[in-house]
Motif scaffolding. Sequence first.
Motif, mmCIF file in Angstrom:
data_model
loop_
_atom_site.group_PDB
_atom_site.id
_atom_site.type_symbol
_atom_site.label_atom_id
_atom_site.label_comp_id
_atom_site.label_asym_id
_atom_site.label_seq_id
_atom_site.Cartn_x
_atom_site.Cartn_y
_atom_site.Cartn_z
ATOM 1 N N GLU A 144 0.828 -1.195 0.000
ATOM 2 C CA GLU A 144 0.000 0.000 0.000
ATOM 3 C C GLU A 144 0.869 1.253 0.000
ATOM 4 O O GLU A 144 1.997 1.241 0.497
ATOM 5 C CB GLU A 144 -0.915 0.057 1.230
ATOM 6 C CG GLU A 144 -1.835 -1.113 1.430
ATOM 7 C CD GLU A 144 -1.274 -2.098 2.418
ATOM 8 O OE1 GLU A 144 -2.058 -2.834 3.040
ATOM 9 O OE2 GLU A 144 -0.040 -2.152 2.568
ATOM 10 N N SER A 145 0.302 2.329 -0.503
ATOM 11 C CA SER A 145 0.944 3.634 -0.428
ATOM 12 C C SER A 145 -0.132 4.702 -0.483
ATOM 13 O O SER A 145 -1.287 4.421 -0.833
ATOM 14 C CB SER A 145 1.951 3.814 -1.568
ATOM 15 O OG SER A 145 1.303 3.728 -2.825
ATOM 16 N N LEU B 8 -5.377 6.144 -1.811
ATOM 17 C CA LEU B 8 -4.521 5.030 -1.458
ATOM 18 C C LEU B 8 -4.339 4.131 -2.679
ATOM 19 O O LEU B 8 -5.275 3.942 -3.458
ATOM 20 C CB LEU B 8 -5.122 4.213 -0.315
ATOM 21 C CG LEU B 8 -5.454 4.979 0.961
ATOM 22 C CD1 LEU B 8 -5.964 4.002 2.027
ATOM 23 C CD2 LEU B 8 -4.274 5.769 1.471
ATOM 24 N N THR C 149 -1.076 1.237 5.646
ATOM 25 C CA THR C 149 -0.633 2.624 5.516
ATOM 26 C C THR C 149 -1.502 3.488 6.430
ATOM 27 O O THR C 149 -2.728 3.323 6.478
ATOM 28 C CB THR C 149 -0.697 3.093 4.050
ATOM 29 O OG1 THR C 149 -0.146 4.414 3.940
ATOM 30 C CG2 THR C 149 -2.118 3.108 3.506
#
Length: 126
Positions: free
Chosen positions: A6-7, A20, A120
């Motif tokens: 994830e980011s 996201l 995240t």
Amino acid sequence: QVRLVESGGGLVQAGGSLRLSCAASGPSLSRLSMGWFRQTPGKEREFVAAISRSGSSIMYADSVKGRFTISRDNSKMWYLQMNSLKPDDTAVYYCAAKSQILTAPLPINDQSYDYWGQGTQVTVSS
């Protein structure tokens, strides 16, 4: 083995937006349905949204309907667009994936998912 990363998390003021991303790698990615979950300290992991492997079936938690949008642009990238964020949306957000046949129902239970990202952090200030 499928790997999810994830980011896109961060700090945002109430009313703001974040997107996201979840990047997948590994075998048979086209068979994956995908979900987003979130968790705050001391609470159980909560379903947020899910999208089927074909993209034709989408589900949202009532708490995010009309504000969040789940999408995918190929077998390797999925997104959660979060608008009109509230302090109650503050949590660690996880993407999850499950290999499914085309006719399988879209799972919203976290125990149904086989693969998870590391999470995240999303923090919404009032």
